[in-house]
Design a protein around this motif. Structure first.
Motif, PDB file in Angstrom:
ATOM      1  N   LYS A 314       0.814  -1.218   0.000  1.00  0.00           N
ATOM      2  CA  LYS A 314       0.000   0.000   0.000  1.00  0.00           C
ATOM      3  C   LYS A 314       0.852   1.276   0.000  1.00  0.00           C
ATOM      4  O   LYS A 314       0.295   2.381  -0.043  1.00  0.00           O
ATOM      5  CB  LYS A 314      -0.912   0.021   1.230  1.00  0.00           C
ATOM      6  N   ILE A 315       2.161   1.141   0.076  1.00  0.00           N
ATOM      7  CA  ILE A 315       3.010   2.324   0.091  1.00  0.00           C
ATOM      8  C   ILE A 315       2.760   3.162  -1.167  1.00  0.00           C
ATOM      9  O   ILE A 315       2.789   2.662  -2.284  1.00  0.00           O
ATOM     10  CB  ILE A 315       4.503   1.933   0.167  1.00  0.00           C
ATOM     11  N   GLY A 316       2.474   4.445  -0.971  1.00  0.00           N
ATOM     12  CA  GLY A 316       2.242   5.346  -2.090  1.00  0.00           C
ATOM     13  C   GLY A 316       0.818   5.412  -2.575  1.00  0.00           C
ATOM     14  O   GLY A 316       0.506   6.211  -3.471  1.00  0.00           O
ATOM     15  N   ASP A 317      -0.096   4.601  -1.990  1.00  0.00           N
ATOM     16  CA  ASP A 317      -1.494   4.660  -2.406  1.00  0.00           C
ATOM     17  C   ASP A 317      -2.097   6.022  -2.085  1.00  0.00           C
ATOM     18  O   ASP A 317      -1.748   6.660  -1.079  1.00  0.00           O
ATOM     19  CB  ASP A 317      -2.316   3.581  -1.689  1.00  0.00           C
ATOM     20  N   GLU A 318      -3.022   6.446  -2.911  1.00  0.00           N
ATOM     21  CA  GLU A 318      -3.724   7.712  -2.676  1.00  0.00           C
ATOM     22  C   GLU A 318      -4.692   7.545  -1.513  1.00  0.00           C
ATOM     23  O   GLU A 318      -5.381   6.530  -1.395  1.00  0.00           O
ATOM     24  CB  GLU A 318      -4.495   8.130  -3.923  1.00  0.00           C
ATOM     25  N   GLN A 319      -4.744   8.553  -0.651  1.00  0.00           N
ATOM     26  CA  GLN A 319      -5.678   8.541   0.471  1.00  0.00           C
ATOM     27  C   GLN A 319      -6.819   9.512   0.198  1.00  0.00           C
ATOM     28  O   GLN A 319      -6.592  10.628  -0.277  1.00  0.00           O
ATOM     29  CB  GLN A 319      -4.964   8.909   1.771  1.00  0.00           C
TER      30      GLN A 319
END
Length: 391
Positions: A314-319
């Motif tokens: 999930k590193i870098g996923d948009e929140q």
């Protein structure tokens, strides 16, 4: 991605535990606990499949029971796929004692041999390592004598599992051959190049000759037993480095955790720069460990009663929306079902998402989250719990 999160900075242990207790049915499939003696060590051993389809899982736990004595206890508990959340009246009833072994000093850390879950190495408060068998066959007990102070770092070599490595507060690293038959065993080799207390040590699961070691000197060192020296050493954190964990699914990656409240991801081929920093703890991080069954997931524990689950995919996923208020995208779950500092935890090697932990509230707890908590969208429920803790 939704997250079940408690902000420990805003709440006492008691308050966070109260909210956890009132909401745990939403997020867990399994929760059991038991009051025990003071414990610094826990690990799953083996399991037995029963005729009714349930499974009996086993744990080794170090316990200091004050006047009664100090023990290594072999516990079991029954598990089935159906959901079970214990009530206050049922607390402790799931656990059964298989065996108790008395020790003169408190067990700092106990780990079983990879190929034989009954073969145990246990380091005590004097720095002695006891090697023995569970199951009543304790006449073969041996002492590994090489450290002069206490320590917590012991690791079996998964590719050549007669080899054990250990570190301690005497700054030394010892390599042991556990196939020796003498009642007292001396190290095959001792590394003496570190200048401060050593906290943790682990063999590389992909290379039988390489291990990593971290300590209060803020350094991460990689060692090769063929060369009998440290082959790479870096300053990994701004404070003491308390733990490390090699990735068991992908070669070349490892984690370190520190009293600086950070977790770092490293590529051992190019140690000059971190791959990623994980932020989410508000206390000193004493334990980290990759899941043996979930290839991108690891857990970490701090001195503020939290165990956090992370997913490196999930590193870098948009929140989106409130997720940014709760934590980074790779932070997927926070457990605060313990009421004091976590001393040790371990993943189940048999059941996904199951963890066992011991804490300074003299509690042994086993829990398994509901995978839907991670995989399905439950934003409104997560945020309502988060907001309740801020009242």
């Amino acid at each position: 991605m939704s997250k079940f999160v408690y902000d420990q900075d805003l709440n006492s242990f008691r308050e966070s535990y109260r909210v956890w207790l009132s909401n745990r049915n939403y997020f867990y499939q399994y929760v059991i606990s038991k009051q025990i003696g003071r414990s610094l060590s826990i690990q799953f051993t083996n399991y037995i499949k029963k005729e009714n389809g349930s499974q009996e899982f086993r744990l080794i736990v170090g316990e200091d029971r004050n006047e009664e004595g100090k023990f290594l206890v072999h516990y079991s508990f029954d598990y089935s796929e159906s959901s079970y959340i214990e009530t206050k009246e049922d607390e402790g009833k799931k656990f059964k004692v298989i065996e108790e072994l008395r020790f003169g000093e408190e067990i700092q850390r106990a780990r079983h041999r990879p190929s034989d879950s009954n073969k145990i190495a246990a380091m005590d408060g004097d720095g002695l390592i006891h090697l023995f068998n569970l199951g009543g066959n304790n006449t073969q007990k041996q002492i590994l004598k090489g450290h002069t102070k206490e320590g917590y770092g012991i690791s079996w070599n998964s590719r050549q599992d007669n080899l054990l490595v250990s570190c301690a507060y005497d700054n030394n690293i010892c390599i042991w051959d556990t196939n020796q038959t003498d009642s007292q065993i001396s190290p095959l080799y001792t590394f003496k190049d570190r200048l401060d207390s050593l906290e943790d040590i682990q063999w590389n699961p992909f290379d039988k000759n390489v291990f990593g070691c971290v300590g209060d000197d803020k350094k991460l060192g990689l060692y090769d037993i063929r060369q009998k020296k440290c082959t790479s050493c870096i300053t990994a954190h701004s404070n003491e480095v308390n733990c490390l964990s090699f990735q068991p699914h992908y070669e070349n990656y490892l984690l370190t955790s520190s009293s600086d409240q950070q977790i770092a991801l490293w590529d051992i081929r190019k140690m000059g720069e971190r791959m990623h920093t994980f932020l989410g703890h508000s206390g000193q991080i004493y334990r980290i460990d990759w899941s043996p069954l979930l290839k991108d997931v690891f857990a970490s524990a701090d001195d503020k009663n939290k165990i956090i689950l992370w997913d490196t995919s999930k590193i870098g996923d948009e929140q989106i929306g409130r997720d940014a208020d709760i934590g980074p995208p790779e932070l997927i779950f926070k457990h605060v079902g313990n009421r004091d500092e976590i001393r040790d935890f371990c993943w189940s090697p048999y059941i996904k998402w199951m963890i066992a932990a011991v804490d300074d509230n003299f509690c042994l707890q086993v829990w398994k989250i509901d995978p839907d908590t991670i995989l399905e969208n439950m934003d409104d429920l997560f945020i309502s719990v988060f907001d309740e803790l801020k009242k």
